[in-house]
Design an enzyme around this catalytic site. Structure first.
Site, short mmCIF file in Angstrom:
data_model
loop_
_atom_site.label_atom_id
_atom_site.label_comp_id
_atom_site.label_asym_id
_atom_site.label_seq_id
_atom_site.Cartn_x
_atom_site.Cartn_y
_atom_site.Cartn_z
CG ASN A 194 12.79 -12.79 12.08
OD1 ASN A 194 13.50 -12.13 12.85
ND2 ASN A 194 12.16 -13.89 12.45
CD GLU A 219 54.60 -1.75 2.13
OE1 GLU A 219 55.02 -2.36 3.14
OE2 GLU A 219 54.93 -0.58 1.86
CB SER A 273 22.82 -5.59 16.35
OG SER A 273 21.43 -5.33 16.23
CE1 TYR A 284 17.58 -12.95 12.04
CE2 TYR A 284 16.82 -13.64 14.21
CZ TYR A 284 17.63 -12.84 13.42
OH TYR A 284 18.46 -11.93 14.01
CB THR A 334 56.86 -17.48 -16.49
OG1 THR A 334 58.16 -17.87 -16.92
CG2 THR A 334 56.04 -17.03 -17.70
CG HIS A 335 58.58 -19.90 -13.11
ND1 HIS A 335 58.04 -21.01 -12.50
CD2 HIS A 335 58.42 -20.07 -14.44
CE1 HIS A 335 57.59 -21.84 -13.45
NE2 HIS A 335 57.80 -21.29 -14.63
CB SER A 370 61.75 5.43 6.77
OG SER A 370 62.44 5.11 7.96
CD GLN A 378 22.12 -8.86 16.50
OE1 GLN A 378 20.92 -8.64 16.52
NE2 GLN A 378 22.86 -8.82 17.60
CE LYS A 428 21.99 -6.77 10.38
NZ LYS A 428 22.02 -8.12 11.03
CG ASN A 472 58.80 2.78 3.01
OD1 ASN A 472 59.77 2.31 2.40
ND2 ASN A 472 58.86 3.17 4.26
CE LYS A 527 62.78 1.78 2.77
NZ LYS A 527 62.51 0.95 3.95
N1 ARG Z 1 19.05 -7.26 14.97
C1 ARG Z 1 18.53 -8.43 14.34
C2 ARG Z 1 19.48 -8.97 13.25
O1 ARG Z 1 20.33 -8.26 12.89
C3 ARG Z 1 17.21 -8.15 13.73
C4 ARG Z 1 16.31 -9.32 13.64
C5 ARG Z 1 15.92 -9.77 15.00
N2 ARG Z 1 14.93 -10.77 14.95
C6 ARG Z 1 14.59 -11.45 16.02
N3 ARG Z 1 13.66 -12.34 15.88
N4 ARG Z 1 15.18 -11.29 17.16
O2 ARG Z 1 19.37 -10.04 12.77
#
Ligand code: ARG
Length: 466
Positions: free
Chosen positions: A111, A291, A24, A318, A156-157, A278, A323, A326, A286, A284
């Site tokens: 964890n 958007e 990760s 956990y 409205t509408h 454009s 993971q 993120k 824009n 144009k």
């Molecule tokens: N990279 C892991 C995560 O984002 C960290 C925790 C990993 N824990 C484990 N027991 N492998 O969740």
């Protein structure tokens, strides 16, 4: 080579595909500052409790500071083999300070570490978003004050309904943004509790002080249950829910900017700073930023759906599934911040075309309700009858191809004897908006007072810094 963090149980390294799916570091390196802050708080606490020596804690602290500056200087080399930010930092710490580095992970697990890092990260994002939203509100309230009495059609509408003022329309978005801030602030309370010290899932046999690490990191309290502490991700979910609602609000205004800046409406214009051209059509201009704000909602709501789906049905505590929390969150929180900033930029940049708005405000018989209200107020007519009489007025104007105020006294009287020339008192758009004095109504004096009250309230909330 087997992994140096858990190599005792392993005799060979991972398959390349294992590393590819498992690592990760490519995205969680974003958590470096939070990871280092968490480690420093943890090490200081371990030393205070006599779990590690103060010499080791000093060495750890010093090494972590070095790593922080290496990462910030761009000289730190992140390694996929070391999987994530936690192990990248710890491994470098060992290179820098030797065996003392191995004591940092006492009474801790990745964890509780990752949960801590991510809470700190999300908390920072919420604080930045709050400042950005305050600045957005301030830009809107300034426009509102500048144009508190500029008449425009209310819809409205998407059909002309009744005239309103441009300021009133701007203040509607100030109110929405304020509820968005409230949702983020509420989420922040539940983000801001500390999982650190829950260790892998069950707590630890070491005499740690979770209150101390919580307060060192600015958390309001330690989380009470170690299983919950390492497995909770609702703090991200609710932040993404708040971001989704906020994004949806922004898209409504973005869509209006797209419509209003069209040649058909011409209610507002954006300068070159917020327009694009454009490559083929020289005429144009824009509204690309609007958007894109409209479109960003897709990835923000998408992140909420993605993480909800990851969390659904996950047994305690956990699991590596987590993971996957993120990337969508990073992406969505980046997107919402940029969207708020871009909207603020467009609000500041935008010039309302007062003539076009005023003209449109009177079109489409938009003051018809004022005639009906006048019949009720001045002539004691029941509203339903007044509605019917007014309908006939509109039908006649439509048939003659004129606006309501262009009908003659005879036209009015011919429809109903109650419609004497005094009806002209309510026929213009200015009279119409001025009469809407009820609480929350569009009367310019209301709008001015509201805009001033907002600006006063926003002063000193960080709007300027936003
Ligand atoms: N990279 C892991 C995560 O984002 C960290 C925790 C990993 N824990 C484990 N027991 N492998 O969740």
């Amino acid at each position: 080579m087997s992994n140096k963090m858990w190599g005792g149980r392993f005799s060979s390294g991972p398959d390349a595909l294992m590393e590819a799916i498992n690592a990760s570091i490519d995205f969680d390196q974003r958590l470096y500052a939070q990871d280092i802050a968490g480690s420093r708080a943890h090490a200081a606490m371990l030393a205070d409790k006599g779990i590690i020596s103060s010499e080791d804690a000093d060495a750890i602290n010093h090494g972590l500071n070095t790593i922080l500056s290496e990462i910030e200087a761009g000289t730190f080399s992140f390694s996929r083999a070391l999987e994530d930010i936690h192990m990248n930092v710890e491994s470098r710490l060992a290179e820098l300070i030797g065996p003392a580095a191995g004591r940092l992970h006492t009474a801790r697990s990745r964890n509780d570490q990752v949960a801590t890092d991510f809470r700190l990260y999300v908390r920072d994002c919420i604080d930045r978003l709050d400042g950005a939203l305050a600045a957005y509100q301030e830009a809107l309230a300034n426009k509102a004050l500048q144009h508190f009495d500029a008449v425009m059609p209310g819809f409205t509408h998407l059909q002309s309904a009744q005239p309103v003022t441009f300021g009133h329309h701007m203040l509607a978005y100030v109110e929405m943004a304020d509820r968005d801030r409230g949702r983020f602030a509420d989420a922040r309370k539940r983000v801001n509790i500390s999982p650190l010290g829950a260790a892998a899932l069950a707590g630890t046999s070491f005499p740690i002080d979770r209150e101390a690490t919580a307060s060192a990191l600015g958390f309001s309290a330690p989380m009470a249950n170690s299983l919950d502490a390492v497995s909770a991700r609702d703090f991200v979910l609710e932040t993404l829910a708040a971001a989704s609602i906020c994004a949806i609000h922004l898209t409504r205004f973005a869509e209006e900017i797209v419509i209003w800046s069209s040649a058909q409406f011409r209610f507002v214009s954006l300068t070159d700073a917020f327009s694009t051209g454009s490559s083929i059509m020289p005429q144009k201009r824009n509204p690309d930023a609007a958007e894109l704000v409209r479109a960003k909602a897709g990835r923000i709501v998408g992140a909420l759906v993605a993480l909800s789906t990851v969390m659904k049905g996950l047994p305690l505590a956990y699991s590596k599934d987590m993971q996957e929390d993120k990337e969508p969150a990073f992406d969505a929180l980046d997107a919402i911040e940029l969207a708020i900033l871009a909207m603020t930029g467009m609000v500041d940049d935008m010039t309302p075309n007062l003539d076009a708005m005023r003209k449109a405000a009177g079109a489409g018989f938009s003051t018809a309700t004022d005639i009906a209200d006048w019949l009720v107020r001045e002539k004691g007519m029941p509203f339903r009858d007044a509605h019917h009489v007014t309908g006939r007025v509109v039908a006649l104007a439509s048939e003659k191809g004129v606006e309501l105020e262009d009908l003659t006294d005879e036209d009015f009287a011919g429809i109903d004897a109650s419609l004497d020339p005094a009806i002209r008192e309510v026929l213009g758009v200015d009279k119409s908006v001025a009469s809407r004095v009820s609480l929350g109504g569009t009367a310019p004096e209301n709008v001015r007072a509201q805009a001033e009250a907002w600006l006063q309230r926003l002063e000193g909330t960080g709007a300027q810094a936003g």
